[in-house]
Design a protein around this motif. Sequence first.
Motif, PDB file in Angstrom:
ATOM      1  N   VAL A   1     111.636  69.299  52.242  1.00  0.00           N
ATOM      2  CA  VAL A   1     111.928  67.901  52.605  1.00  0.00           C
ATOM      3  C   VAL A   1     113.079  67.360  51.754  1.00  0.00           C
ATOM      4  O   VAL A   1     114.004  66.711  52.259  1.00  0.00           O
ATOM      5  CB  VAL A   1     110.662  67.029  52.430  1.00  0.00           C
ATOM      6  CG1 VAL A   1     111.005  65.561  52.633  1.00  0.00           C
ATOM      7  CG2 VAL A   1     109.573  67.457  53.399  1.00  0.00           C
ATOM      8  N   ARG A   2     113.032  67.651  50.443  1.00  0.00           N
ATOM      9  CA  ARG A   2     114.094  67.148  49.561  1.00  0.00           C
ATOM     10  C   ARG A   2     115.451  67.732  49.933  1.00  0.00           C
ATOM     11  O   ARG A   2     116.460  67.024  49.981  1.00  0.00           O
ATOM     12  CB  ARG A   2     113.753  67.471  48.108  1.00  0.00           C
ATOM     13  CG  ARG A   2     112.648  66.612  47.520  1.00  0.00           C
ATOM     14  CD  ARG A   2     112.630  66.741  45.996  1.00  0.00           C
ATOM     15  NE  ARG A   2     112.340  68.110  45.582  1.00  0.00           N
ATOM     16  CZ  ARG A   2     111.122  68.578  45.356  1.00  0.00           C
ATOM     17  NH1 ARG A   2     110.071  67.786  45.515  1.00  0.00           N
ATOM     18  NH2 ARG A   2     110.946  69.838  44.966  1.00  0.00           N
ATOM     19  N   LEU A   3     115.473  69.022  50.221  1.00  0.00           N
ATOM     20  CA  LEU A   3     116.737  69.677  50.569  1.00  0.00           C
ATOM     21  C   LEU A   3     117.269  69.176  51.908  1.00  0.00           C
ATOM     22  O   LEU A   3     118.465  68.896  52.060  1.00  0.00           O
ATOM     23  CB  LEU A   3     116.543  71.188  50.596  1.00  0.00           C
ATOM     24  CG  LEU A   3     117.804  72.040  50.812  1.00  0.00           C
ATOM     25  CD1 LEU A   3     118.852  71.739  49.738  1.00  0.00           C
ATOM     26  CD2 LEU A   3     117.438  73.526  50.828  1.00  0.00           C
ATOM     27  N   ALA A   4     116.383  69.043  52.890  1.00  0.00           N
ATOM     28  CA  ALA A   4     116.809  68.539  54.197  1.00  0.00           C
ATOM     29  C   ALA A   4     117.302  67.095  54.089  1.00  0.00           C
ATOM     30  O   ALA A   4     118.267  66.696  54.763  1.00  0.00           O
ATOM     31  CB  ALA A   4     115.643  68.617  55.182  1.00  0.00           C
ATOM     32  N   GLY A   5     116.664  66.321  53.211  1.00  0.00           N
ATOM     33  CA  GLY A   5     117.103  64.941  53.017  1.00  0.00           C
ATOM     34  C   GLY A   5     118.491  64.863  52.425  1.00  0.00           C
ATOM     35  O   GLY A   5     119.303  64.014  52.827  1.00  0.00           O
TER      36      GLY A   5
ATOM     37  N   GLU B   1     123.010  77.708  47.751  1.00  0.00           N
ATOM     38  CA  GLU B   1     122.527  78.870  47.007  1.00  0.00           C
ATOM     39  C   GLU B   1     122.819  80.165  47.760  1.00  0.00           C
ATOM     40  O   GLU B   1     121.976  81.080  47.840  1.00  0.00           O
ATOM     41  CB  GLU B   1     121.036  78.751  46.704  1.00  0.00           C
ATOM     42  CG  GLU B   1     120.696  77.583  45.762  1.00  0.00           C
ATOM     43  CD  GLU B   1     119.212  77.509  45.450  1.00  0.00           C
ATOM     44  OE1 GLU B   1     118.409  78.189  46.142  1.00  0.00           O
ATOM     45  OE2 GLU B   1     118.852  76.751  44.537  1.00  0.00           O
ATOM     46  N   GLY B   2     123.994  80.218  48.374  1.00  0.00           N
ATOM     47  CA  GLY B   2     124.461  81.426  49.029  1.00  0.00           C
ATOM     48  C   GLY B   2     123.932  81.658  50.422  1.00  0.00           C
ATOM     49  O   GLY B   2     124.323  82.626  51.077  1.00  0.00           O
ATOM     50  N   ALA B   3     123.049  80.794  50.915  1.00  0.00           N
ATOM     51  CA  ALA B   3     122.475  80.969  52.250  1.00  0.00           C
ATOM     52  C   ALA B   3     122.941  79.842  53.158  1.00  0.00           C
ATOM     53  O   ALA B   3     123.125  78.709  52.712  1.00  0.00           O
ATOM     54  CB  ALA B   3     120.952  80.981  52.171  1.00  0.00           C
ATOM     55  N   PRO B   4     123.149  80.150  54.467  1.00  0.00           N
ATOM     56  CA  PRO B   4     123.564  79.090  55.394  1.00  0.00           C
ATOM     57  C   PRO B   4     122.453  78.039  55.545  1.00  0.00           C
ATOM     58  O   PRO B   4     121.266  78.373  55.542  1.00  0.00           O
ATOM     59  CB  PRO B   4     123.814  79.844  56.703  1.00  0.00           C
ATOM     60  CG  PRO B   4     123.037  81.098  56.589  1.00  0.00           C
ATOM     61  CD  PRO B   4     123.028  81.463  55.132  1.00  0.00           C
ATOM     62  N   ILE B   5     122.886  76.799  55.693  1.00  0.00           N
ATOM     63  CA  ILE B   5     121.936  75.681  55.825  1.00  0.00           C
ATOM     64  C   ILE B   5     122.423  74.779  56.952  1.00  0.00           C
ATOM     65  O   ILE B   5     123.602  74.492  57.074  1.00  0.00           O
ATOM     66  CB  ILE B   5     121.816  74.922  54.481  1.00  0.00           C
ATOM     67  CG1 ILE B   5     120.719  73.849  54.566  1.00  0.00           C
ATOM     68  CG2 ILE B   5     123.142  74.298  54.057  1.00  0.00           C
ATOM     69  CD1 ILE B   5     120.412  73.220  53.225  1.00  0.00           C
TER      70      ILE B   5
ATOM     71  N   SER C   1     117.311  74.458  59.068  1.00  0.00           N
ATOM     72  CA  SER C   1     117.223  75.887  58.773  1.00  0.00           C
ATOM     73  C   SER C   1     117.930  76.177  57.452  1.00  0.00           C
ATOM     74  O   SER C   1     118.975  75.580  57.161  1.00  0.00           O
ATOM     75  CB  SER C   1     117.855  76.716  59.899  1.00  0.00           C
ATOM     76  OG  SER C   1     119.256  76.474  59.963  1.00  0.00           O
ATOM     77  N   HIS C   2     117.311  77.055  56.665  1.00  0.00           N
ATOM     78  CA  HIS C   2     117.919  77.503  55.405  1.00  0.00           C
ATOM     79  C   HIS C   2     117.651  78.997  55.310  1.00  0.00           C
ATOM     80  O   HIS C   2     116.507  79.414  55.053  1.00  0.00           O
ATOM     81  CB  HIS C   2     117.319  76.772  54.203  1.00  0.00           C
ATOM     82  CG  HIS C   2     117.940  77.189  52.903  1.00  0.00           C
ATOM     83  ND1 HIS C   2     117.248  77.171  51.717  1.00  0.00           N
ATOM     84  CD2 HIS C   2     119.197  77.630  52.599  1.00  0.00           C
ATOM     85  CE1 HIS C   2     118.027  77.573  50.738  1.00  0.00           C
ATOM     86  NE2 HIS C   2     119.232  77.866  51.259  1.00  0.00           N
ATOM     87  N   GLY C   3     118.697  79.759  55.556  1.00  0.00           N
ATOM     88  CA  GLY C   3     118.495  81.193  55.641  1.00  0.00           C
ATOM     89  C   GLY C   3     117.645  81.516  56.852  1.00  0.00           C
ATOM     90  O   GLY C   3     117.952  81.129  57.981  1.00  0.00           O
ATOM     91  N   GLU C   4     116.499  82.199  56.624  1.00  0.00           N
ATOM     92  CA  GLU C   4     115.599  82.557  57.718  1.00  0.00           C
ATOM     93  C   GLU C   4     114.522  81.490  57.959  1.00  0.00           C
ATOM     94  O   GLU C   4     113.787  81.560  58.942  1.00  0.00           O
ATOM     95  CB  GLU C   4     114.925  83.895  57.404  1.00  0.00           C
ATOM     96  CG  GLU C   4     115.892  85.049  57.262  1.00  0.00           C
ATOM     97  CD  GLU C   4     116.685  85.272  58.545  1.00  0.00           C
ATOM     98  OE1 GLU C   4     116.090  85.146  59.649  1.00  0.00           O
ATOM     99  OE2 GLU C   4     117.895  85.540  58.452  1.00  0.00           O
TER     100      GLU C   4
END
Length: 728
Positions: free
Chosen positions: A461-465, A505-509, A539-542
């Motif tokens: 939730v924090r990251l998506a926000g 952190e190196g992964a698509p978001i 989405s963050h990575g998988e």
Amino acid sequence: MQSDVDFSHFLKRTGSGRLQLDLAVEGISCAGCMGKIERNLSSIPDVTSARVNLTDNRLALEWKAGALDPALFVERLAELGYRAYPFQRDNAETLEAERAQSLLRRLGVAAFAAMNVMMLSIPVWFGNVSDMLPEQRDFFHWLSALIVLPAAAYCAQPFFSSAVAALRARGTNMDVPISIGILLALATSVIETIAHAEHAYFDAAIMLTAFLLAGRYLDQNMRRRTRAYAGNLAALKAETAAKFISPTEIRTVPVAAIKPGDIVLVRPGECCTVDGNVIEGRSEVDQSLITGETLPAIATPGSAVFAGTLVRSGTLRVRAAAASDGTLLAEISRLLDHALQARSRYLRLAERASRLYAPIVHITAFLTMLGWIASGATFHDSVVTAIAVLIITCPCALGLAIPAVQTVAAGALFRSGVLLNAGDAIERIAEVDRVIFDKTGTLTLPELDVANLAGIPEDVVRLAGRLALSSRHPVAAALARAAGASEPLADIEEEPGRGVRGYYEGAPIRLGHPSFCGADSRANEILCHDPEASVVAFSHGEARHVFAIRQRMRPDAVEVVTSLARLGIMVEIVSGDREPAVRRAAETLGIHTWRANVSPTDKVARVEDLTSRGYKVLMVGDGLNDAPALAAAHASMSPVTATHMSQAVADAVFLGEHLGPVLMAIIASREALRLMRQNLCLAVVYNVLAVPVAIAGLVTPLIAAAAMSCSSVLVMLNALRARRSEAL
């Protein structure tokens, strides 16, 4: 009389080529004064509105720009016997406090004099039936005169001044019979004392003055308490603001100089001076005035703040959207002014009765005197009986019957978050037996919220926000707000119509449409269970997550609908929203009658259909499409977040996130209407019983004074019961 006041500083433009001016008017004491002033000034050509606010003795005038000199109004009021000058709240509060102190001082002197005269009267009463010498009785009478005459000259000054002003204007008011009664009682007493008579009425004159002062002080104190709520709002309005004139330099400027787009600084302990959005900083803010929530809210970049919001813990930079008279606080103040200027058919009835009452009182007293003389009574006894009639029939109770209830009820409603916007709103809201709610923005809160937040990990939730802060879409804004996000991610790109994307952190978001994030199946599952929701995928990575975004129901909506049913009021929903959304809201609230996909014309048709079947409909809505139905309904209410058109049409506006003020408005209005009727009945019954008794010569002026004053105090005490609707 020519006024040398420059009114240009006090004039306000209200649109449609009209000007507005507020005047403080000295000497307004009852409904009769209100009606007299409004009738006379409304008769001036090009005057579109003249409304008296009895609570703070303020006259609100509106007229066509360029047609009149404002000094004309002051001159016309002077002709009517009233002194007027531009209304300034600070000055008005000071003058009102001085008036209250003056009344209290005069009441103290009158009460002290009355107690001493009563002590002197006791031996006279007993002496008249025993062996008191005439010289001793005369001594006590002259001693009473020595106490009462200067005391009455000082204490009765408010009534004498008001009566003289009315007579100079070739009119009458309720203070005319009061003054005549006091002066006749004093004159008769002096004549009786000179003639060595057994009876004098100094005690009646000073007791009448004391009772009247007590009633007037209680009435003024009651109105001052209600006006204090308006004063509290005014105190929240700052006169200056700290404006950024460069990225690093601020300057203190008048709030009126702030324009939309300007950036202002609000420090801890200060009230925000503008409506706008936080662009930098974090703080706890007290915004109970707007939301009704007493717990502080957290303001972060993107949060809306309002003028009057108290910033508690941190410094905020706010981009102004509105300032000065354009703020929500100013709008609330204007609505409160409407509440305190309320008029009703009962008040108009009381005004007409008070206007006719003064000459009727004088005629009744005069005919009583002639009748007693014709029946063989002495001139002395006839005059004393006429004085008793004059005193006992004073229409104070009738003049206070309705304004007292309206003042208390308006204060009780304001404390509960309801601002009246129409003169007869209390009466019409009290009569409703059917309530129609719009759904979106009325039964639900206007802001979007995340419905499934509890089922998603906090770190997600924090990251998506944080990612949502990079999007301008209202659904993304709701997610950012729910997550409490304040730090956007760097190097984020937006694809119009699809969403935002980047790397973390190196992964698509990604955040946006389910297909953009590869989460169509999860989104369809949510929509099957909650068709009212809007979905945004993350989405963050998988990892894949879907947020359900929708307007949430007002916290107390279920309880309010249940309580309305207990009051015997039928409830239905008439909304332009989709059928699944309206059905879900109706099922949640237990409302059996509902309609969806309804046009503004259909809403009006529904209101008119119910009205034709005898229902008194209360329409509650917030949108521009609700305005026609609000106008067509028997009574109407809007939330403070409604469009300006809806607020202008509605009879009342309610504050905060809760729906409870709608229920409170109905309960308080029913109680107030009942008390209005009771007060009118009390005033009428008192006169029906008291007048024949006085004409028959069965009461002395002293007893008449006590009876008349007690009737006024009884009416005011009964009006104070309007406050108990808050407890109900």
